[in-house]
Design a protein around this motif. Structure first.
Motif, PDB file in Angstrom:
ATOM      1  N   SER A   3      34.565  46.104  44.952  1.00 19.17           N
ATOM      2  CA  SER A   3      34.600  46.673  43.612  1.00 19.17           C
ATOM      3  C   SER A   3      35.782  47.618  43.495  1.00 19.17           C
ATOM      4  CB  SER A   3      33.305  47.430  43.346  1.00 19.17           C
ATOM      5  OG  SER A   3      33.383  48.109  42.123  1.00 19.17           O
ATOM      6  N   SER A   5      37.486  50.037  40.373  1.00 18.52           N
ATOM      7  CA  SER A   5      37.437  50.470  38.983  1.00 18.52           C
ATOM      8  C   SER A   5      38.028  51.863  38.900  1.00 18.52           C
ATOM      9  CB  SER A   5      36.002  50.465  38.448  1.00 18.52           C
ATOM     10  OG  SER A   5      35.216  51.366  39.186  1.00 18.52           O
ATOM     11  N   SER A   9      42.715  45.439  35.571  1.00 18.46           N
ATOM     12  CA  SER A   9      41.756  44.396  35.240  1.00 18.46           C
ATOM     13  C   SER A   9      42.239  43.019  35.711  1.00 18.46           C
ATOM     14  CB  SER A   9      41.501  44.361  33.738  1.00 18.46           C
ATOM     15  OG  SER A   9      42.698  44.137  33.041  1.00 18.46           O
ATOM     16  N   ARG A  10      43.503  42.948  36.131  1.00 21.82           N
ATOM     17  CA  ARG A  10      44.038  41.699  36.700  1.00 21.82           C
ATOM     18  C   ARG A  10      44.858  42.056  37.930  1.00 21.82           C
ATOM     19  NH1 ARG A  10      46.548  37.115  33.105  1.00 21.82           N
ATOM     20  NH2 ARG A  10      44.385  36.382  33.261  1.00 21.82           N
ATOM     21  N   SER A 102      43.558  49.906  43.992  1.00 22.98           N
ATOM     22  CA  SER A 102      42.631  50.806  43.311  1.00 22.98           C
ATOM     23  C   SER A 102      43.286  52.122  42.910  1.00 22.98           C
ATOM     24  CB  SER A 102      41.391  51.057  44.166  1.00 22.98           C
ATOM     25  OG  SER A 102      41.727  51.733  45.347  1.00 22.98           O
ATOM     26  N   ASP A 149      40.882  38.059  38.131  1.00 24.94           N
ATOM     27  CA  ASP A 149      40.502  38.863  36.972  1.00 24.94           C
ATOM     28  C   ASP A 149      39.173  39.566  37.198  1.00 24.94           C
ATOM     29  OD1 ASP A 149      42.694  38.364  35.232  1.00 24.94           O
ATOM     30  OD2 ASP A 149      41.879  36.376  34.808  1.00 24.94           O
ATOM     31  N   ALA A 150      39.075  40.768  36.616  1.00 20.86           N
ATOM     32  CA  ALA A 150      37.827  41.513  36.643  1.00 20.86           C
ATOM     33  C   ALA A 150      36.820  40.804  35.743  1.00 20.86           C
ATOM     34  CB  ALA A 150      38.053  42.942  36.153  1.00 20.86           C
ATOM     35  N   THR A 151      35.590  40.735  36.215  1.00 20.25           N
ATOM     36  CA  THR A 151      34.486  40.175  35.437  1.00 20.25           C
ATOM     37  C   THR A 151      33.359  41.205  35.458  1.00 20.25           C
ATOM     38  OG1 THR A 151      33.344  39.131  37.288  1.00 20.25           O
ATOM     39  CG2 THR A 151      35.112  37.849  36.245  1.00 20.25           C
ATOM     40  N   TRP A 155      35.002  40.267  40.761  1.00 22.48           N
ATOM     41  CA  TRP A 155      36.316  39.646  40.621  1.00 22.48           C
ATOM     42  C   TRP A 155      36.196  38.136  40.727  1.00 22.48           C
ATOM     43  CZ3 TRP A 155      40.323  42.553  39.171  1.00 22.48           C
ATOM     44  CH2 TRP A 155      40.215  43.928  39.354  1.00 22.48           C
TER      45      TRP A 155
END
Length: 163
Positions: A3, A5, A9-10, A102, A149-151, A155
């Protein structure tokens, strides 16, 4: 799966293109791209931009073959794309890659240009080992570009560009 965040986002993961064999006495770090490697780097860079893949930031290993692969991207992305060269990506670990990604909280998309097996292990950490094995059963090829891509659930590998 790992993870990360907030943004990016890509994530783009680009393995350097094929390099020449080391000449006698030449350090691995100083190996340049082969003629085929130069061509492959240019093809992948052009195809990536044709698909609309334009990272906000490119972070590359300082090894010559990675810098040369990153330069192929520099020629096709927007002038506002920032390039950074980081020693820690040479002989680095997936944790270093993930930490670099990150830390980019002000970038929507980040590209890493690095070596195998680190680039392969980083992709597997992001999308999961099973998804990696399904998508790339023969491993991560030279000059391969993974688009991740973030989902909502983590990912996902959404595209893979190769020559």
């Amino acid at each position: 799966m790992t993870s990360i965040s907030p943004p990016p986002s890509r994530i783009y993961l680009l393995r350097h293109a094929a390099a020449q064999q080391a000449a006698p006495g030449q350090k691995d770090f100083d190996r340049p791209l082969s003629d085929n490697g130069y061509a492959a780097a240019e093809i992948v860079a052009e195809e990536a931009v044709d698909k609309g893949y334009k990272p906000d930031l490119v972070i590359s290993s300082t090894a010559l073959r990675c810098r040369q692969t990153a330069e192929a991207m520099r020629r096709v992305v927007t002038p506002s794309t920032e390039f950074r060269f980081v020693d820690a990506l040479y002989n680095g670990t997936p944790d270093i890659c993930l930490s670099l990604i990150s830390a980019q909280t002000d970038q929507n998309s980040v590209m890493l240009v690095a070596h195998n097996p680190i680039i392969e292990l980083t992709l597997a950490a992001l999308i999961g080992h099973e998804a990696f094995a399904d998508a790339l059963p023969n491993g991560f090829p030279t000059a391969g570009l993974a688009v991740v891509d973030a989902t909502p659930s983590g990912w996902a590998l959404t595209d893979f560009v190769t020559e």
